[in-house]
Design an enzyme around this catalytic site. Structure first.
Site, PDB file in Angstrom:
ATOM      1  CE  LYS A 117      -4.088  -2.040   1.919  1.00  0.00           C
ATOM      2  NZ  LYS A 117      -5.006  -0.432   1.840  1.00  0.00           N
ATOM      3  N   GLY A 165      -9.059  -6.173   3.344  1.00  0.00           N
ATOM      4  CA  GLY A 165      -9.743  -6.083   3.497  1.00  0.00           C
ATOM      5  C   GLY A 165     -10.553  -5.672   5.000  1.00  0.00           C
ATOM      6  CE  LYS A 238     -15.324  -2.838  -5.011  1.00  0.00           C
ATOM      7  NZ  LYS A 238     -14.413  -2.832  -5.864  1.00  0.00           N
ATOM      8  CG  ASN A 290      -7.775  -3.771  -6.843  1.00  0.00           C
ATOM      9  OD1 ASN A 290      -7.167  -4.612  -5.815  1.00  0.00           O
ATOM     10  ND2 ASN A 290      -9.096  -3.800  -6.201  1.00  0.00           N
ATOM     11  NE  ARG A 292      -8.141  -8.291  -7.553  1.00  0.00           N
ATOM     12  CZ  ARG A 292      -9.521  -8.121  -7.267  1.00  0.00           C
ATOM     13  NH1 ARG A 292     -10.405  -8.147  -8.378  1.00  0.00           N
ATOM     14  NH2 ARG A 292      -9.572  -7.506  -6.083  1.00  0.00           N
ATOM     15  CB  VAL A 295     -16.642  -9.834  -8.713  1.00  0.00           C
ATOM     16  CG1 VAL A 295     -18.259  -9.792  -8.869  1.00  0.00           C
ATOM     17  CG2 VAL A 295     -15.636 -10.378  -8.055  1.00  0.00           C
TER      18      VAL A 295
HETATM   19  P1  ADP Z   1      -8.084  -2.570   2.234  1.00  0.00           P
HETATM   20  O1  ADP Z   1      -7.396  -2.906   0.962  1.00  0.00           O
HETATM   21  O2  ADP Z   1      -8.401  -3.398   3.848  1.00  0.00           O
HETATM   22  O3  ADP Z   1      -9.120  -3.032   1.763  1.00  0.00           O
HETATM   23  P2  ADP Z   1      -8.185  -0.018   1.572  1.00  0.00           P
HETATM   24  O4  ADP Z   1      -7.911   0.831   1.163  1.00  0.00           O
HETATM   25  O5  ADP Z   1      -9.077  -0.299  -0.176  1.00  0.00           O
HETATM   26  O6  ADP Z   1      -7.713  -1.496   1.874  1.00  0.00           O
HETATM   27  O7  ADP Z   1      -9.680   0.806   2.103  1.00  0.00           O
HETATM   28  C1  ADP Z   1     -11.147   0.054   2.467  1.00  0.00           C
HETATM   29  C2  ADP Z   1     -12.103   0.874   3.096  1.00  0.00           C
HETATM   30  O8  ADP Z   1     -11.761   1.007   3.577  1.00  0.00           O
HETATM   31  C3  ADP Z   1     -12.595   1.160   1.401  1.00  0.00           C
HETATM   32  O9  ADP Z   1     -13.529   0.972   0.617  1.00  0.00           O
HETATM   33  C4  ADP Z   1     -13.166   2.524   2.027  1.00  0.00           C
HETATM   34  O10 ADP Z   1     -14.511   2.074   2.686  1.00  0.00           O
HETATM   35  C5  ADP Z   1     -12.654   2.318   2.796  1.00  0.00           C
HETATM   36  N1  ADP Z   1     -11.734   3.656   3.372  1.00  0.00           N
HETATM   37  C6  ADP Z   1     -10.438   3.233   3.149  1.00  0.00           C
HETATM   38  N2  ADP Z   1      -9.329   4.393   3.060  1.00  0.00           N
HETATM   39  C7  ADP Z   1     -10.455   5.419   3.612  1.00  0.00           C
HETATM   40  C8  ADP Z   1     -10.297   7.284   4.246  1.00  0.00           C
HETATM   41  N3  ADP Z   1      -8.891   7.417   4.187  1.00  0.00           N
HETATM   42  N4  ADP Z   1     -11.261   7.748   4.477  1.00  0.00           N
HETATM   43  C9  ADP Z   1     -12.647   7.194   5.444  1.00  0.00           C
HETATM   44  N5  ADP Z   1     -12.914   5.977   4.348  1.00  0.00           N
HETATM   45  C10 ADP Z   1     -11.659   4.703   3.642  1.00  0.00           C
END
Ligand code: ADP
Length: 449
Positions: A117, A165, A238, A290, A292, A295
């Protein structure tokens, strides 16, 4: 070297999806399966099938040695990983290529960068994608965390660099809680991922999740296929996705899509990818990429007419992109409902025997599923058993058709999320496209009261 036989390193609806694209291109398919999936539809439809191990995914669908052996025994010249399982495993991609088998996916180094990340965020920033304000990299000390948080303003989010997740993520409302919550995030991350590296971001209160589909040819050319709105989520999973987003103008689509495509061109990205953003008050903030197929890719296929799996296979085979940016037109509206074998409102898993199955049909209705009457949903894997994708010339028309299609679907013997989707289509906020990533959980909490 043209691809003639693809090993599909996956199961369920996505294995069928890949099989269909391959057969339409005159390419043979080899299914792999665990002992629990011996009677699965993806095994029945493929030209050949190889059992790769017992039911637990770690012993079968994640078993690299067995999958590579299956590819060699069955004389496959390419592997498509689908989504989940090994699809974002850079090491697997390298091993596939080291065996002179074509990897239908991005370059391993790009999978690796985007899978971390902090590295992904830095790369995205360098490529000109808008970021969530926050620490420039990992935050090591509480002093550094205080300084970053004071600058961006509370609330802030502490995130695990190796997170996934939604784990290892803590919302910090004010400075007095920073130290303890950062400690919790670190130990949660250490336990879950063996890495306690964290970083800090501004916490967005009520954003939408909007992601752009991109494609690169690996030689510096890239296009975008517009966005998908995936704001309807429960626990970061989702539930329903739509394209286009109800809130984006075509000018904004072109602007943001252009930024994404140029970034991917500059990177030399190969194959399909999705750049995920949070969107709030008219501004986009990169969260992750992502590397890939997703879905929810069929909603993009519905409004552009481009077969994304065919495109993936062509690119892996060294062919150019089959469409130019100018040729891509966005027409109409599409919605996908994920149908899971689970209780529609408590979400408790509901595996078991499907005693009756009938898929919805009719104009602009697509069902991607490996279900059949007499199929037994195994308890070992993801609970998604079908995707219903509906297209309409307008969003209203699409929703009318979706209602009708949901009424037609018959899945008996296991509980499914169909009643949840029907209930959602009665909600004015959903009909108006007026929802954020918080909406579904708030709605579920109100229902439970
Ligand atoms: P993971 O890889 O754990 O899924 P993500 O960075 O994709 O982490 O974030 C997952 C979810 O967390 C996002 O879809 C959103 O719902 C919430 N999220 C992530 N970053 C933020 C942020 N800066 N502010 C508010 N919500 C966030």
């Amino acid at each position: 070297m043209a691809i003639t036989r693809i090993l599909i390193a996956n199961r369920g609806e996505i294995a069928l999806r890949i099989h269909r694209a391959a057969h339409e291109m005159g390419i043979e398919t080899v299914a792999v399966h665990s002992t629990a999936d011996a009677d699965a539809m993806h095994v029945r439809l493929a030209d050949h099938a190889v059992c790769i191990g017992p039911p637990p995914a770690a012993d079968s669908y994640l078993n690299v040695a067995n999958i590579i052996s299956a590819a060699e025994i069955a004389h496959c010249d390419a592997i498509h990983p689908g989504y989940g399982f090994l699809s974002e495993n850079a090491k697997f991609a390298e091993i596939v290529e080291a065996h002179d088998i074509t990897w239908i996916g991005p370059k391993p180094e790009h999978i690796l960068t985007m899978g971390d990340k902090v590295a992904a965020k830095n790369t995205a920033g360098e490529l000109g994608l808008p970021l969530v304000p926050g620490s420039p990299g990992a935050v090591d000390s509480i002093e550094e965390a205080r300084a970053v948080a004071a600058e961006i303003g509370y609330p802030v989010l502490v995130k695990a660099a190796s997170g996934g997740g939604g784990r290892g993520m803590k919302v910090v409302p004010s400075e007095d809680q920073l130290e303890s919550l950062m400690g919790q995030a670190r130990s949660e991350a250490k336990n879950a991922f063996g890495d306690d590296t964290v970083y800090i971001e501004k916490y967005l209160g009520n954003p939408r999740h909007i992601e752009f589909q991109i494609f690169g040819d690996g030689n510096g050319n890239a296009i975008h296929l517009g966005e998908r709105d995936c704001s309807l989520q429960r626990r970061h999973q989702k539930v329903l996705e739509e394209a286009p987003s109800p809130i984006l103008s075509s000018e904004e689509r072109e602007r943001m899509g252009g930024i994404c495509a140029r970034a991917m061109a500059q990177m030399g990205y190969r194959g399909a990818g999705t750049i995920e953003f949070l969107w709030e008050d008219g501004a986009f903030y990169f969260i992750e990429m992502n590397t890939r197929l997703q879905v929810e890719h069929p909603v993009t296929e519905a409004i552009t007419g481009v077969d994304l799996v065919r495109e993936q296979i062509r690119i892996a085979d060294g062919k150019p992109l089959s469409v130019t940016q100018e040729e891509i037109e966005f027409k109409g509206h599409a919605i996908e409902c994920r149908i899971n074998a689970e209780d529609p409102f408590t979400f408790a898993p509901s595996p078991g025997l499907v005693s009756a199955y009938h898929a919805a049909g009719g104009m602009h209705v697509r069902v991607d599923s490996g279900l059949y009457t007499g199929y037994r949903v195994p308890p070992y894997y993801d609970s998604m058993i079908a995707k219903l994708i509906v297209y309409g010339r307008s969003r209203e028309g699409c929703i009318m058709r979706l209602r009708r299609a949901l009424e037609e679907m018959v899945i008996e013997g296991v509980k499914t999320s169909i009643p949840l989707h029907c209930a959602l289509l009665d909600e004015p906020d959903i009909l108006n496209g007026d929802y954020s990533i918080k909406w579904l959980e708030d709605w579920l909490a109100q229902r439970a009261d």
